[in-house]
Design a protein around this motif. Structure first.
Motif, PDB file in Angstrom:
ATOM      1  N   LEU A  71      41.730 101.873  34.471  1.00 51.14           N
ATOM      2  CA  LEU A  71      43.002 102.586  34.516  1.00 51.14           C
ATOM      3  C   LEU A  71      42.686 104.032  34.158  1.00 51.14           C
ATOM      4  CD1 LEU A  71      46.048 102.686  34.906  1.00 51.14           C
ATOM      5  CD2 LEU A  71      46.301 102.053  32.494  1.00 51.14           C
ATOM      6  N   ILE A  72      43.004 104.939  35.083  1.00 49.87           N
ATOM      7  CA  ILE A  72      42.648 106.345  34.956  1.00 49.87           C
ATOM      8  C   ILE A  72      43.914 107.181  34.809  1.00 49.87           C
ATOM      9  CG2 ILE A  72      41.542 108.295  36.119  1.00 49.87           C
ATOM     10  CD1 ILE A  72      39.955 106.082  37.739  1.00 49.87           C
ATOM     11  N   TYR A  73      43.930 108.028  33.800  1.00 51.96           N
ATOM     12  CA  TYR A  73      45.001 109.011  33.676  1.00 51.96           C
ATOM     13  C   TYR A  73      44.454 110.324  34.179  1.00 51.96           C
ATOM     14  CZ  TYR A  73      48.243 112.390  31.597  1.00 51.96           C
ATOM     15  OH  TYR A  73      49.133 113.422  31.397  1.00 51.96           O
ATOM     16  N   GLY A  85      43.650 102.029  44.303  1.00 51.33           N
ATOM     17  CA  GLY A  85      44.457 101.034  45.017  1.00 51.33           C
ATOM     18  C   GLY A  85      45.902 100.993  44.580  1.00 51.33           C
ATOM     19  N   THR A  86      46.176 101.429  43.341  1.00 58.34           N
ATOM     20  CA  THR A  86      47.542 101.353  42.815  1.00 58.34           C
ATOM     21  C   THR A  86      47.824 102.557  41.927  1.00 58.34           C
ATOM     22  OG1 THR A  86      47.397  98.932  42.777  1.00 58.34           O
ATOM     23  CG2 THR A  86      49.191  99.924  41.520  1.00 58.34           C
ATOM     24  N   TYR A  87      48.998 103.147  42.145  1.00 60.72           N
ATOM     25  CA  TYR A  87      49.505 104.218  41.300  1.00 60.72           C
ATOM     26  C   TYR A  87      50.597 103.645  40.405  1.00 60.72           C
ATOM     27  CZ  TYR A  87      47.434 107.534  44.649  1.00 60.72           C
ATOM     28  OH  TYR A  87      46.584 108.243  45.451  1.00 60.72           O
ATOM     29  N   LEU A  88      50.522 103.905  39.119  1.00 58.99           N
ATOM     30  CA  LEU A  88      51.585 103.561  38.175  1.00 58.99           C
ATOM     31  C   LEU A  88      52.290 104.867  37.832  1.00 58.99           C
ATOM     32  CD1 LEU A  88      49.567 101.268  35.719  1.00 58.99           C
ATOM     33  CD2 LEU A  88      50.677 100.639  37.872  1.00 58.99           C
ATOM     34  N   TYR A  89      53.602 104.906  38.053  1.00 57.05           N
ATOM     35  CA  TYR A  89      54.359 106.136  37.861  1.00 57.05           C
ATOM     36  C   TYR A  89      55.562 105.936  36.959  1.00 57.05           C
ATOM     37  CZ  TYR A  89      52.218 108.260  42.078  1.00 57.05           C
ATOM     38  OH  TYR A  89      51.363 108.786  43.006  1.00 57.05           O
ATOM     39  N   GLY A  90      55.855 106.958  36.175  1.00 60.37           N
ATOM     40  CA  GLY A  90      57.157 107.070  35.562  1.00 60.37           C
ATOM     41  C   GLY A  90      58.121 107.620  36.610  1.00 60.37           C
ATOM     42  N   ARG A  91      59.408 107.575  36.331  1.00 63.54           N
ATOM     43  CA  ARG A  91      60.420 107.979  37.307  1.00 63.54           C
ATOM     44  C   ARG A  91      60.222 109.408  37.808  1.00 63.54           C
ATOM     45  NH1 ARG A  91      64.500 111.245  37.118  1.00 63.54           N
ATOM     46  NH2 ARG A  91      64.475 111.319  34.850  1.00 63.54           N
ATOM     47  N   ASP A 119      40.375 100.558  41.365  1.00 64.08           N
ATOM     48  CA  ASP A 119      40.886 101.257  40.186  1.00 64.08           C
ATOM     49  C   ASP A 119      42.349 101.631  40.366  1.00 64.08           C
ATOM     50  OD1 ASP A 119      38.470 101.049  38.865  1.00 64.08           O
ATOM     51  OD2 ASP A 119      37.786 103.043  39.475  1.00 64.08           O
ATOM     52  N   LEU A 120      42.995 101.889  39.230  1.00 60.74           N
ATOM     53  CA  LEU A 120      44.403 102.260  39.192  1.00 60.74           C
ATOM     54  C   LEU A 120      44.530 103.608  38.499  1.00 60.74           C
ATOM     55  CD1 LEU A 120      44.145  99.085  37.673  1.00 60.74           C
ATOM     56  CD2 LEU A 120      46.324  99.091  38.793  1.00 60.74           C
ATOM     57  N   THR A 121      45.571 104.359  38.844  1.00 62.67           N
ATOM     58  CA  THR A 121      45.865 105.568  38.094  1.00 62.67           C
ATOM     59  C   THR A 121      47.259 105.466  37.510  1.00 62.67           C
ATOM     60  OG1 THR A 121      46.798 106.832  39.938  1.00 62.67           O
ATOM     61  CG2 THR A 121      44.438 107.061  39.541  1.00 62.67           C
ATOM     62  N   ILE A 122      47.469 106.196  36.449  1.00 64.67           N
ATOM     63  CA  ILE A 122      48.783 106.253  35.829  1.00 64.67           C
ATOM     64  C   ILE A 122      49.208 107.711  35.796  1.00 64.67           C
ATOM     65  CG2 ILE A 122      47.846 106.298  33.460  1.00 64.67           C
ATOM     66  CD1 ILE A 122      50.339 104.418  32.793  1.00 64.67           C
ATOM     67  N   GLN A 163      46.655  92.655  32.834  1.00 66.59           N
ATOM     68  CA  GLN A 163      46.355  91.641  33.845  1.00 66.59           C
ATOM     69  C   GLN A 163      46.073  92.285  35.200  1.00 66.59           C
ATOM     70  OE1 GLN A 163      49.335  88.604  34.351  1.00 66.59           O
ATOM     71  NE2 GLN A 163      48.071  87.457  35.786  1.00 66.59           N
ATOM     72  N   LEU A 164      46.827  93.318  35.535  1.00 65.02           N
ATOM     73  CA  LEU A 164      46.586  94.039  36.780  1.00 65.02           C
ATOM     74  C   LEU A 164      45.183  94.638  36.792  1.00 65.02           C
ATOM     75  CD1 LEU A 164      47.838  94.979  39.464  1.00 65.02           C
ATOM     76  CD2 LEU A 164      48.758  96.954  38.233  1.00 65.02           C
ATOM     77  N   LYS A 165      44.765  95.216  35.666  1.00 59.63           N
ATOM     78  CA  LYS A 165      43.408  95.750  35.570  1.00 59.63           C
ATOM     79  C   LYS A 165      42.370  94.645  35.777  1.00 59.63           C
ATOM     80  CE  LYS A 165      42.217  98.369  32.174  1.00 59.63           C
ATOM     81  NZ  LYS A 165      42.040  98.979  30.842  1.00 59.63           N
ATOM     82  N   GLU A 166      42.624  93.486  35.219  1.00 57.95           N
ATOM     83  CA  GLU A 166      41.669  92.378  35.297  1.00 57.95           C
ATOM     84  C   GLU A 166      41.566  91.777  36.688  1.00 57.95           C
ATOM     85  OE1 GLU A 166      42.950  89.730  32.191  1.00 57.95           O
ATOM     86  OE2 GLU A 166      42.338  91.129  30.616  1.00 57.95           O
ATOM     87  N   THR A 167      42.622  91.894  37.485  1.00 51.52           N
ATOM     88  CA  THR A 167      42.639  91.238  38.793  1.00 51.52           C
ATOM     89  C   THR A 167      42.530  92.199  39.973  1.00 51.52           C
ATOM     90  OG1 THR A 167      45.062  91.265  38.829  1.00 51.52           O
ATOM     91  CG2 THR A 167      43.986  89.298  37.911  1.00 51.52           C
ATOM     92  N   SER A 168      42.658  93.471  39.745  1.00 49.10           N
ATOM     93  CA  SER A 168      42.639  94.434  40.846  1.00 49.10           C
ATOM     94  C   SER A 168      41.218  94.675  41.346  1.00 49.10           C
ATOM     95  CB  SER A 168      43.258  95.761  40.402  1.00 49.10           C
ATOM     96  OG  SER A 168      43.199  96.693  41.461  1.00 49.10           O
TER      97      SER A 168
END
Length: 186
Positions: free
Chosen positions: A4-6, A44-50, A120-123, A112-117
């Motif tokens: 998970l990358i910021y 593969g996935t972006y996690l965003y605040g509103r 990499d993901l970013t926030i 769990q998302l980190k463990e199964t993805s």
């Protein structure tokens, strides 16, 4: 396990927006934007605040038209290809493709998302990223520091969090922007 990358574009004094909420000073030039594209190509996935989502959804319809340059078109393709999770208690829906809405930031679900993805993901969004940093979920912090002091506003990093970081990459750009990449070590 995925990382998970910021990643944030900030002023030299550590703000992602100034006291008035403006961040036009953070718009990357072509060289920096191309570099960001390369950083995000494997996400593969972006996690965003509103608020970050509302800024980034621009790429759902822009960036690929005949007036768009190659760097913008490239980023639009990267953004559209990724999954997006938006954390908001106020949005009724999310109009972009490959996007789901979550009402609460659930630390266990993100772990769990980190463990199964497989990727990499970013926030994105300083407040949401601050929650993830405080919860120990963030594995890497990437900052693009702009040669400007804005004197206050929304801090790029959370207050009252202490952690050790290891500098693993750095780069200097012609326009004065500096990229710093840190691994979280404890």
């Amino acid at each position: 396990m995925a990382k998970l990358i910021y990643s944030a574009i900030a002023s030299l004094d550590g703000y992602v927006e100034d006291a008035g909420g403006a961040f036009e000073w953070a718009a990357p030039d072509e060289e920096v934007h191309a570099f960001v594209n390369d950083l995000e190509r494997g996400i593969g996935t972006y996690l965003y605040g509103r608020r970050m989502y509302e800024t980034m959804r621009y790429w759902e319809t822009e960036g690929a038209g005949p007036d768009a340059g190659p760097v913008s078109s490239d980023y639009a393709r990267i953004w559209r290809a990724a999954e997006k999770i938006v954390y908001s208690r106020t949005l009724a829906s999310v109009p972009t493709a490959r996007t789901r809405l979550e009402r609460e930031f659930d630390v266990g679900a993100v772990q769990q998302l980190k463990e199964t993805s497989p990727t990499d993901l970013t926030i994105g969004g300083a407040e949401l990223a601050g929650q993830a940093i405080a919860a120990g979920l963030v594995d890497e912090i990437q900052l693009l520091l702009n040669p400007i002091l804005v004197g206050g506003g929304k801090a790029a990093l959370p207050q009252d969090v202490r952690m050790r970081l290891e500098l693993v990459d750095e780069r200097r750009f012609a326009g004065g922007v500096v990229f710093l990449r840190y691994a979280v070590t404890g």
